[in-house]
Design a protein around this motif. Structure first.
Motif, PDB file in Angstrom:
ATOM      1  N   CYS A  30       0.846  -1.197   0.000  1.00 33.14           N
ATOM      2  CA  CYS A  30       0.000   0.000   0.000  1.00 33.14           C
ATOM      3  C   CYS A  30       0.881   1.247   0.000  1.00 33.14           C
ATOM      4  O   CYS A  30       1.740   1.402   0.869  1.00 33.14           O
ATOM      5  CB  CYS A  30      -0.890  -0.008   1.239  1.00 33.14           C
ATOM      6  SG  CYS A  30      -1.880   1.483   1.411  1.00 33.14           S
ATOM      7  N   TRP A  32      -0.013   4.163   0.766  1.00 33.25           N
ATOM      8  CA  TRP A  32      -0.400   5.038   1.882  1.00 33.25           C
ATOM      9  C   TRP A  32       0.011   4.400   3.218  1.00 33.25           C
ATOM     10  O   TRP A  32       0.819   4.944   3.958  1.00 33.25           O
ATOM     11  CB  TRP A  32      -1.916   5.297   1.829  1.00 33.25           C
ATOM     12  CG  TRP A  32      -2.444   6.123   2.959  1.00 33.25           C
ATOM     13  CD1 TRP A  32      -3.248   5.710   3.973  1.00 33.25           C
ATOM     14  CD2 TRP A  32      -2.203   7.514   3.187  1.00 33.25           C
ATOM     15  NE1 TRP A  32      -3.530   6.736   4.821  1.00 33.25           N
ATOM     16  CE2 TRP A  32      -2.901   7.855   4.368  1.00 33.25           C
ATOM     17  CE3 TRP A  32      -1.471   8.493   2.533  1.00 33.25           C
ATOM     18  CZ2 TRP A  32      -2.883   9.141   4.891  1.00 33.25           C
ATOM     19  CZ3 TRP A  32      -1.453   9.778   3.052  1.00 33.25           C
ATOM     20  CH2 TRP A  32      -2.154  10.085   4.218  1.00 33.25           C
ATOM     21  N   ASN A  33      -0.554   3.261   3.502  1.00 35.53           N
ATOM     22  CA  ASN A  33      -0.142   2.421   4.643  1.00 35.53           C
ATOM     23  C   ASN A  33      -0.234   3.100   6.003  1.00 35.53           C
ATOM     24  O   ASN A  33       0.517   2.750   6.918  1.00 35.53           O
ATOM     25  CB  ASN A  33       1.308   1.922   4.412  1.00 35.53           C
ATOM     26  CG  ASN A  33       1.512   0.522   4.988  1.00 35.53           C
ATOM     27  OD1 ASN A  33       0.551  -0.107   5.447  1.00 35.53           O
ATOM     28  ND2 ASN A  33       2.726   0.037   4.985  1.00 35.53           N
ATOM     29  N   ARG A  34      -1.121   4.076   6.133  1.00 35.96           N
ATOM     30  CA  ARG A  34      -1.189   4.811   7.406  1.00 35.96           C
ATOM     31  C   ARG A  34      -2.509   4.627   8.152  1.00 35.96           C
ATOM     32  O   ARG A  34      -2.626   5.113   9.285  1.00 35.96           O
ATOM     33  CB  ARG A  34      -0.947   6.306   7.150  1.00 35.96           C
ATOM     34  CG  ARG A  34       0.518   6.581   6.894  1.00 35.96           C
ATOM     35  CD  ARG A  34       0.775   7.950   6.323  1.00 35.96           C
ATOM     36  NE  ARG A  34       0.216   9.054   7.084  1.00 35.96           N
ATOM     37  CZ  ARG A  34       0.455  10.334   6.821  1.00 35.96           C
ATOM     38  NH1 ARG A  34       1.268  10.651   5.814  1.00 35.96           N
ATOM     39  NH2 ARG A  34      -0.093  11.273   7.537  1.00 35.96           N
ATOM     40  N   CYS A  35      -3.501   3.990   7.553  1.00 37.08           N
ATOM     41  CA  CYS A  35      -4.796   3.862   8.231  1.00 37.08           C
ATOM     42  C   CYS A  35      -4.587   3.130   9.563  1.00 37.08           C
ATOM     43  O   CYS A  35      -3.996   2.047   9.597  1.00 37.08           O
ATOM     44  CB  CYS A  35      -5.782   3.107   7.351  1.00 37.08           C
ATOM     45  SG  CYS A  35      -6.041   3.898   5.751  1.00 37.08           S
ATOM     46  N   PHE A  37      -6.354   1.466  11.654  1.00 40.02           N
ATOM     47  CA  PHE A  37      -7.000   0.183  11.986  1.00 40.02           C
ATOM     48  C   PHE A  37      -6.429  -0.970  11.171  1.00 40.02           C
ATOM     49  O   PHE A  37      -6.702  -2.127  11.452  1.00 40.02           O
ATOM     50  CB  PHE A  37      -8.512   0.274  11.699  1.00 40.02           C
ATOM     51  CG  PHE A  37      -8.795   0.553  10.244  1.00 40.02           C
ATOM     52  CD1 PHE A  37      -8.912  -0.491   9.341  1.00 40.02           C
ATOM     53  CD2 PHE A  37      -8.903   1.853   9.778  1.00 40.02           C
ATOM     54  CE1 PHE A  37      -9.132  -0.232   7.996  1.00 40.02           C
ATOM     55  CE2 PHE A  37      -9.120   2.119   8.438  1.00 40.02           C
ATOM     56  CZ  PHE A  37      -9.235   1.073   7.547  1.00 40.02           C
ATOM     57  N   CYS A  38      -5.642  -0.656  10.140  1.00 38.77           N
ATOM     58  CA  CYS A  38      -5.309  -1.652   9.111  1.00 38.77           C
ATOM     59  C   CYS A  38      -3.981  -2.359   9.406  1.00 38.77           C
ATOM     60  O   CYS A  38      -2.930  -1.723   9.449  1.00 38.77           O
ATOM     61  CB  CYS A  38      -5.234  -0.955   7.761  1.00 38.77           C
ATOM     62  SG  CYS A  38      -4.668  -2.055   6.446  1.00 38.77           S
ATOM     63  N   LYS A  42       1.452  -3.183   7.295  1.00 34.19           N
ATOM     64  CA  LYS A  42       2.309  -2.437   8.224  1.00 34.19           C
ATOM     65  C   LYS A  42       3.695  -3.091   8.271  1.00 34.19           C
ATOM     66  O   LYS A  42       3.824  -4.313   8.349  1.00 34.19           O
ATOM     67  CB  LYS A  42       1.689  -2.410   9.619  1.00 34.19           C
ATOM     68  CG  LYS A  42       0.373  -1.631   9.694  1.00 34.19           C
ATOM     69  CD  LYS A  42       0.563  -0.129   9.614  1.00 34.19           C
ATOM     70  CE  LYS A  42      -0.743   0.658   9.752  1.00 34.19           C
ATOM     71  NZ  LYS A  42      -1.642   0.613   8.594  1.00 34.19           N
ATOM     72  N   ALA A 104      -3.186  -2.780  -2.806  1.00 30.80           N
ATOM     73  CA  ALA A 104      -4.154  -1.851  -2.212  1.00 30.80           C
ATOM     74  C   ALA A 104      -4.718  -0.818  -3.186  1.00 30.80           C
ATOM     75  O   ALA A 104      -5.860  -0.424  -3.046  1.00 30.80           O
ATOM     76  CB  ALA A 104      -3.527  -1.147  -1.022  1.00 30.80           C
ATOM     77  N   GLU A 164     -14.872   3.116   4.730  1.00 27.42           N
ATOM     78  CA  GLU A 164     -14.649   3.033   6.175  1.00 27.42           C
ATOM     79  C   GLU A 164     -15.633   3.933   6.910  1.00 27.42           C
ATOM     80  O   GLU A 164     -16.440   3.472   7.684  1.00 27.42           O
ATOM     81  CB  GLU A 164     -13.208   3.374   6.607  1.00 27.42           C
ATOM     82  CG  GLU A 164     -12.078   3.176   5.597  1.00 27.42           C
ATOM     83  CD  GLU A 164     -11.863   1.764   5.086  1.00 27.42           C
ATOM     84  OE1 GLU A 164     -12.679   0.890   5.377  1.00 27.42           O
ATOM     85  OE2 GLU A 164     -10.892   1.543   4.340  1.00 27.42           O
ATOM     86  N   LYS A 176      -7.054   8.336   7.268  1.00 27.39           N
ATOM     87  CA  LYS A 176      -7.435   7.700   5.999  1.00 27.39           C
ATOM     88  C   LYS A 176      -6.799   8.402   4.796  1.00 27.39           C
ATOM     89  O   LYS A 176      -6.736   7.841   3.698  1.00 27.39           O
ATOM     90  CB  LYS A 176      -8.974   7.710   5.881  1.00 27.39           C
ATOM     91  CG  LYS A 176      -9.531   6.912   4.726  1.00 27.39           C
ATOM     92  CD  LYS A 176      -9.295   5.427   4.888  1.00 27.39           C
ATOM     93  CE  LYS A 176      -9.375   4.690   3.561  1.00 27.39           C
ATOM     94  NZ  LYS A 176      -8.880   3.318   3.613  1.00 27.39           N
TER      95      LYS A 176
END
Ligand code: SF4
Length: 377
Positions: A30, A32-35, A37-38, A42, A104, A164, A176
């Motif tokens: 991903c 972005w990889n910053r959400c 909850f996800c 990571k 992603a 979400e 997000k």
């Protein structure tokens, strides 16, 4: 023994509805990889894959498919095709009709490049009638109509988009990387381009503190995008009840007392409120994940709204102890519907689980059921 057909890459996840799809990895992990909850990517960096590598993967899957069609799944065990061809076998068993682009956000790849991948898929697998992809709102909000038209012309049919929440304060809290305006713009761009759109909504993700805002904001975004979708391709909203997975930033917030995950009774109330606030929005609601308490919460809105509210009310009016026992039974896979509570054998199986725990209170059981959600991710 003959040599194996060439190997190819597979990403780690796909939506449940793509369980039998051919998986084509266009981009790794991903961007972005910053959400918060996800847990999925990571600790892993993202990278674009060279177009020639992705096209070679499609060719390799076609080569594996040819062997599988001739020799059957035994070709995997005998090394005639690589182990990852198991997914190709699933695809063939299901009629060879569906393809899913990973990971992603393949939509972040230049449209010309993505178009080349989709064309190669269509060439090598002419039986395919559905090609789908994940896409992030921040990417799709920026895509122009001509860019999306290119993808549709090449054969893309559906986009899976992680909504979400539609509430700006929740989107900010979960990091997000987009706001409600981006979600509406992305959704409108997708449906107006002639693509099917699946939104993934996470009831409970606002926490107790922002539950009302979460419902109101989500209803607003869903209503706006549903109104833009044509009659023959209504918006699809898929439910993913929020869970806190150990090791994620959300788990750290929970440990610090900054976030409290709503229990199953509170989530059911959120869903009831959401159905009320969706008004006459026209959409398909799906509950296709083991995380959800009530798999039967599916239907066509607005026609089925009354039935779905009645289903939620059936749970919400139960005594608290019964609600808690149902929640644990559902999370343990003992109950699949509220009617299962009345089945003596299932009930006895559930009570056996409590054997060593004395008489847990309803609050303790609801807390346990809430924690059990993380097992499904
Ligand atoms: S964009 Fe999707 S895959 Fe990436 S961190 Fe967020 S939820 Fe996870």
């Amino acid at each position: 023994m003959s040599a194996s057909t060439p190997s190819f890459e597979q990403g780690p996840i796909r939506p449940p509805s793509e369980a039998h799809s051919l998986l084509v990895r266009v981009i790794r992990n991903c961007t972005w990889n910053r959400c918060t909850f996800c847990p999925v990517y990571k600790g892993s960096g993202s990278s674009l894959r060279p177009l020639e590598d992705v096209l070679a993967d499609v060719d390799a899957m076609a080569a594996a498919a040819a062997v599988l069609e001739e020799r059957g799944v035994g070709a995997i065990h005998s090394g005639l095709v690589p182990q990852e061809a198991y997914q190709v076998a699933l695809f063939l068993q299901d009629g060879g009709r569906t393809v899913f682009l990973q990971d992603a956000d393949p939509c972040a790849v230049k449209p010309e490049k993505l178009t080349a991948v989709i064309r190669r898929v269509r060439e090598r697998f002419p039986s395919v009638d559905r090609v789908t992809t994940y896409g992030r709102a921040s990417t799709l909000a920026r895509r122009t109509a001509p860019q999306l038209a290119l993808l549709v012309e090449a054969g893309l049919t559906r986009v899976h988009l992680g909504l979400e929440s539609g509430a700006d304060e929740v989107l900010m809290a979960i990091d997000k990387g987009c706001n409600s305006g981006d979600l509406i713009a992305a959704g409108e761009n997708v449906v107006c381009a002639g693509l099917e759109l699946c939104f993934y909504l996470m009831p409970g993700l606002g926490g107790r503190a922002a539950a009302a805002a979460h419902v109101a904001g989500s209803a607003r975004v869903i209503r706006a995008v549903a109104a833009a979708a044509p009659g023959e391709r209504p918006l699809v909203v898929r439910l993913r009840t929020a869970a806190v997975v150990p090791g994620t930033p959300l788990a750290e917030r929970e440990a610090a007392g900054e976030f409290v995950l709503p229990d199953d009774v509170e989530v059911a109330q959120e869903l009831r409120d959401l159905l009320g606030q969706l008004g006459d929005a026209r959409l398909e609601l799906r509950s296709d994940h083991a995380l959800n308490l009530l798999p039967g919460l599916e239907g066509s809105l607005p026609a089925d709204r009354g039935r779905l509210i009645a289903l939620l009310d059936e749970f919400l009016v139960l005594p608290r102890d019964e609600q808690a026992r149902y929640a644990v039974g559902a999370r343990l896979g003992i109950y699949r519907s509220l009617a299962d509570r009345l089945d003596a054998q299932r009930r006895a199986t559930l009570e056996q689980q409590f054997g060593g725990y004395g008489q847990p209170s309803a609050d303790e059981l609801l807390e346990a059921a809430t924690a059990l959600r993380a097992r499904f991710l």
